[in-house]
Every structure is written in structure tokens, then in C-alpha cells.
Design a protein around this motif. Structure first.
Motif, mmCIF file in Angstrom:
data_model
loop_
_atom_site.group_PDB
_atom_site.id
_atom_site.type_symbol
_atom_site.label_atom_id
_atom_site.label_comp_id
_atom_site.label_asym_id
_atom_site.label_seq_id
_atom_site.Cartn_x
_atom_site.Cartn_y
_atom_site.Cartn_z
ATOM 1 N N ALA A 33 1.585 -2.774 15.200
ATOM 2 C CA ALA A 33 0.332 -3.113 15.896
ATOM 3 C C ALA A 33 0.459 -4.473 16.554
ATOM 4 N N THR A 34 -0.112 -4.602 17.751
ATOM 5 C CA THR A 34 -0.054 -5.870 18.468
ATOM 6 C C THR A 34 -1.216 -5.974 19.429
ATOM 7 N N VAL A 105 -7.224 6.137 19.447
ATOM 8 C CA VAL A 105 -7.447 5.982 18.004
ATOM 9 C C VAL A 105 -8.949 5.744 17.779
ATOM 10 N N PRO A 106 -9.618 6.637 17.030
ATOM 11 C CA PRO A 106 -11.055 6.462 16.785
ATOM 12 C C PRO A 106 -11.325 5.156 16.042
ATOM 13 N N SER A 107 -12.485 4.580 16.256
ATOM 14 C CA SER A 107 -12.837 3.319 15.606
ATOM 15 C C SER A 107 -12.920 3.464 14.089
ATOM 16 N N SER A 108 -13.092 4.710 13.619
ATOM 17 C CA SER A 108 -13.186 4.940 12.176
ATOM 18 C C SER A 108 -11.835 4.936 11.470
ATOM 19 N N VAL A 109 -10.743 4.901 12.242
ATOM 20 C CA VAL A 109 -9.394 4.951 11.667
ATOM 21 C C VAL A 109 -8.751 3.560 11.745
ATOM 22 N N ALA A 110 -8.278 3.085 10.614
ATOM 23 C CA ALA A 110 -7.611 1.782 10.569
ATOM 24 C C ALA A 110 -6.197 1.885 11.160
ATOM 25 N N PHE A 111 -5.826 0.839 11.870
ATOM 26 C CA PHE A 111 -4.468 0.814 12.417
ATOM 27 C C PHE A 111 -3.425 0.917 11.307
ATOM 28 N N ALA A 112 -3.739 0.343 10.164
ATOM 29 C CA ALA A 112 -2.803 0.381 9.037
ATOM 30 C C ALA A 112 -2.512 1.821 8.612
ATOM 31 N N ASP A 113 -3.533 2.694 8.733
ATOM 32 C CA ASP A 113 -3.327 4.095 8.374
ATOM 33 C C ASP A 113 -2.387 4.787 9.359
ATOM 34 N N VAL A 114 -2.519 4.434 10.637
ATOM 35 C CA VAL A 114 -1.629 5.003 11.652
ATOM 36 C C VAL A 114 -0.189 4.561 11.391
ATOM 37 N N ILE A 115 -0.023 3.268 11.142
ATOM 38 C CA ILE A 115 1.313 2.728 10.905
ATOM 39 C C ILE A 115 1.912 3.315 9.629
#
Length: 517
Positions: A33-34, A105-115
Motif C-alpha cells: 500500500a502507498t 476497493v470498498p471503503s468497508s475493506v481494510a487495505f491490510a486485508d487485501v495485502i
């Protein structure tokens, strides 16, 4: 892991915004993430870049951001809609412009979960690939230890990967072949490979890749190559890993066969020495032990080169085998001359062997800086093998005198009596030389009078007393005396064409060095 696999994770609820099915089939090697304006220095290639688009101050910022991540090697962009409530149109247009797949990416999903989803899957894939690679390597090594043929292992690898595989040498000899390649295709493959491997070669709209087999420390003229259909730069890493393992197994198989060939090489060296010395019967015993087919016509070869002598012997062996099947006897004699003996296959000719050698050796033009001169002797029965070797030596001298850097000549190019003499059985030739010059040789052996050398010089200088004396650094009367002794011992008058021809032919049979009969 593919980009599509990320999209398929239900818990993330990602949405495709930009990208074709082909683009979503790209592999993802990592994710981070960046929100830097230019994160390119942190991208090494293959990443899914996840961003909240905090870097976007104005619409024109999107083009610069997307351009930078694409240039650095990112394979996709996942944009969160927390800041803007959606993915702005200028971000979409920039991704379309640079063909960069875009996910929302929906606002309800954390970037950490994607990573986490990407990294755990990628890590698992790597472990699985490593395990599969180790298992495959163990299976291949076990197969080699059990004596499985390289052709079988190559075919098995082709089935596993769906990639057609072949193994060829630097002169274009097929070691393992799924199907024959055209001569032009082989030319293009080996000449491109000579510039460095791995490489891709395009011929008649067909793309093939050449991968190295074994270490690069050997001479490039003796290299082996793994040739596969397709562009190696676009292949799946797991496929490339499998092909690399096959190349390693092929290198091991080559070492095993080279070790066995060293034993045969000792006999080939002995055969070469015996043939040059005129001991045809003893030489034939060695050639038979090597496995050369002597039931039909045989052909002798003679070669010299600026290459190291061991490399020349290996190259000549390889090149001959592009033309004829079966065993080949190639040995070194006198330190710098390679002598080869091959059996002609049904329908084979000296001309065909010479043409095949010319093409095969010509493929080394980019890896050999010096010269190679090869003479191909007159085809004859095994009983005339010594004569065949002598005709090959004459042809080699013609090749060495040519302007071609890599030259192959046949006995037909010599245009001398050597061609006729080469097909006469060795025993008959030796008996003739003994009958004509035996008394001269015996006299020289007892007295060291130098009659034979004087006779050679006399005929080389067309019977000129003065030029013969100058060449031998003796008085002209000495030449007259010695030639008189030769005439007395041979009972021939060297002033007549008939007797001079008899003596000339006998000398040609003996060869350039004094000998005993």
C-alpha cells in the motif's frame, strides 16, 4: 497468483474497473500500500499497488501516478473509495491509457486485508512450487540413476509443461528431437545462441527459445542447447523451472557419456597414429573395437585448426555425426592433426559428407576466431584405409591453403595421383613400394646415405641437378652420385618417363616421411 484470483476473493468484494481477461491473467508476486506521489522506487516488478489516492490533488496527478507505477513494473492497481467515495474518472482514464488493470476497493475493506490475502496466497504458491520443484528434481535424478534415456526424460518434460523440447549442439547435431527442424531453423538457432543464451529466435513466424545446457565455462564450439517452442520471457516461472531442471539433467547425462567416450578416445588416438604410420591392419583392429561399421565403404578425415586440439577433436566428432549415424573414430596424432574414420551409410557419398561438414562447421563462424581445415578422403573399402587417410591429408593441405577461414575439401580437389592411389588396398600399395624402393630404404638404413631424401628432392625439382643440390645444400656431383646409386639399386632409368613414374608412385605410397617396409 493471478490478478483474477485477487478479484475472486469473496471477503474482499473487489470490483473490476479497467482490464481485459488477458490482463487479469497476469501474475501477482506481491502487494503493498502507498499514497506517495511517485512510489516507483519501491516497486521491483509484479506488484499489486493498493492506494487510497491521497496523492491526488488534481485530475492531472492521476496520469503521472499511473505512468510511474507502470514504468516500475506494477501489474495492477487497487484503488480505495474512502477519500472520494468512488474511483475518479481521471484515474480510470489513466489506467486505460497505460493498460493497467484497475480494481475498486470498498471503503468497508481494510487495505491490510487485501495485502494479507495476496501475500498469504503468494507465499503458499511459492511453497507449493518449491515442493513440486524438489519432487520433480528428485524424480528426474532417480530416473537418471536408473538409466532412463535422456530422450524419454525430455519427452516426459514436454508432456508435463506442454512445451516442445529439443536438445541440439553448437554445430546443429540433434541430441534429442521431438520432430526434425529445417536446416534454416537450426542455422538461426545456433547462430543466435552463439551470441549468448538464453535467447529467443523467430523464424517463419515461429518463436523458439534457446536455453543453456550445463556450465558456460566450456568452449562455445562444444556447447549443448535446450531448444523449446515459445518465448522464454513470457513463460510461466514454474514451466521455466521445469525446463531448467531438464537442462541440468541433460548436462549430467552429457558428462556421463563424455566419461565413456574418453575410453574410446584412447583407442582412436592409437588408430590415428597407426594409420599415419601406415600400419593399416593394426589400426583396423582399434577402429573395429570403437564400433565403426567397416562392412561397407569407409571415409577418412584429417583436420587441423587454431582451436585447442581436444576441442577440434570434439567438434569434428560432433560435425561428422550430423552426417552419418553410428560410431565414429576420431583421434589425435602428431600433436596437432585429428584423424577420423567413419563408415558410410547406404547411399552415402564423400560429397555428401563434405557438404554436411561444411554446413555444420560453418555454424561455428561466430564462436571460432581462427581457422579450421578439414580434408575428406576418397571412399574406399577398409583394406585401403591407409590410402584413404593419405588422400584426406592431401585434401586437408588444400583446405589449409584456401582463403576460407573454415574450409572442407575432398580428395577430388587435390587433382593428383593421390586420388587413384588412395583406393588401392593398403597391402598391395605397400608391396608395390617395397618392390620398387625396398633396396634403397634398406641401403639408407644401413649406411644413412640419404638416398631416399635425395630422390624426393630430385623429383620435387623436376629432375634438375642444380636446384636439387641447392635444396639439399650439397654439391651437384653429390646429387648425381646419389641418383646414380638409386638407379642401380632400383634397376630403373630416371631419365625415362615410365621409370620415373614408377618411382614417383612408390614415393607417394610411402608418404612424406622416411619409413621402413
Amino acid at each position: 497468483m493471478l490478478i483474477q484470483d485477487v478479484l475472486d476473493v469473496r471477503e474482499l468484494a473487489l470490483r473490476r474497473v479497467v482490464g481485459t481477461d488477458d490482463q487479469f491473467a497476469r501474475a501477482v508476486r506481491w502487494a503493498f500500500a502507498t499514497d506517495l506521489t511517485d512510489p516507483s522506487r519501491y516497486i521491483v516488478g509484479g506488484e499489486l499497488v493498493v492506494t487510497g489516492m491521497v496523492w491526488r490533488r488534481a485530475p492531472e496527478d492521476s496520469d503521472a501516478f499511473v505512468a510511474s507505477v507502470v514504468a516500475a513494473g506494477a501489474v495492477a492497481l487497487a484503488a480505495g473509495d474512502e477519500v472520494f467515495g468512488c474511483v475518479p474518472d481521471d484515474v480510470v482514464r489513466a489506467c486505460e491509457k497505460y493498460s493497467l488493470p484497475l480494481l475498486a476497493v470498498p471503503s468497508s475493506v481494510a487495505f491490510a486485508d487485501v495485502i494479507e490475502a495476496v501475500t498469504s496466497r503468494v507465499t503458499g504458491d511459492r511453497v507449493a512450487r518449491l515442493s513440486a520443484s524438489l519432487a520433480r528434481q528428485h524424480r528426474l535424478l532417480t530416473a537418471v540413476a536408473d538409466g532412463r534415456a535422456l530422450a524419454d526424460l525430455t519427452q516426459e518434460t514436454a508432456r508435463d509443461t506442454g512445451v516442445t523440447c529439443r536438445i541440439i549442439t553448437a554445430v546443429g547435431r540433434s541430441v534429442v528431437s521431438a520432430e526434425p527442424l529445417t536446416t534454416e531453423a537450426v542455422d538461426a538457432l545456433v547462430r543466435t545462441a552463439a551470441q549468448g543464451v538464453p535467447c529467443s529466435v523467430v523464424a517463419r513466424d515461429t518463436v523458439r527459445s534457446v536455453l543453456p545446457v550445463g556450465s558456460s565455462f566450456g568452449h562455445r564450439a562444444t556447447a549443448w542447447y535446450l531448444v523449446v517452442d515459445g518465448d522464454h520471457e513470457r513463460m510461466d516461472p514454474q514451466v521455466l523451472d521445469t525446463l531448467a531442471q531438464l537442462a541440468s539433467i541433460a548436462a549430467l547425462d552429457r558428462v556421463r557419456h563424455d566419461d565413456g567416450a574418453r575410453v574410446l578416445r584412447t583407442m582412436a588416438d592409437q588408430a590415428a597414429d597407426l594409420l599415419v604410420a601406415g600400419a593399416g591392419e593394426h589400426a583396423l583392429d582399434r577402429v573395429r573395437q570403437i564400433g565403426v561399421d567397416l562392412t561397407g565403404d569407409v571415409v577418412a578425415l584429417a583436420a587441423t585448426s587454431d582451436l585447442p586440439i581436444e576441442v577440434l577433436a570434439a567438434v569434428l566428432t560432433d560435425a561428422v555425426r550430423t552426417s552419418v549415424g553410428g560410431a565414429v573414430s576420431v583421434g589425435v596424432t602428431d600433436g596437432d592433426v585429428v584423424i577420423g574414420v567413419v563408415g558410410l551409410p547406404p547411399g552415402g557419398t564423400t560429397t555428401r559428407v563434405a557438404d554436411d561438414l561444411t554446413r555444420a562447421l560453418g555454424r561455428l563462424g561466430d564462436v571460432v576466431t581462427g581457422s579450421i581445415a578439414v580434408g575428406v578422403g576418397t571412399a574406399s573399402e577398409a583394406a585401403a584405409l591407409v590410402g584413404c587417410v593419405q588422400s584426406a591429408q592431401h585434401a586437408r593441405e588444400v583446405a589449409a591453403a584456401s582463403a576460407d577461414r573454415i574450409a572442407v575439401r575432398t580428395s577430388a580437389d587435390t587433382g593428383s595421383a593421390a586420388v587413384l592411389l588412395s583406393v588401392v588396398p593398403d597391402g598391395l600399395r605397400a608391396a608395390y613400394a617395397r618392390r620398387v624402393l625396398g633396396a634403397v630404404i634398406e641401403h639408407d638404413t644401413r649406411t644413412d646415405a640419404g638416398l631416399l631424401d635425395t630422390l624426393r628432392a630430385y623429383l620435387d625439382h623436376d629432375g634438375s641437378w642444380s636446384r636439387t643440390a641447392d635444396a639439399l645444400h650439397v654439391h651437384v656431383n653429390t646429387v648425381r652420385y646419389r641418383i646414380g646409386r638409386v638407379e642401380a639399386l632400383t634397376d630403373r632409368d630416371l631419365g625415362t618417363t615410365e621409370d620415373r613414374t614408377d618411382v614417383f608412385v612408390a614415393l607417394a605410397v610411402l608418404g612424406p616421411q622416411p619409413t621402413t617396409l
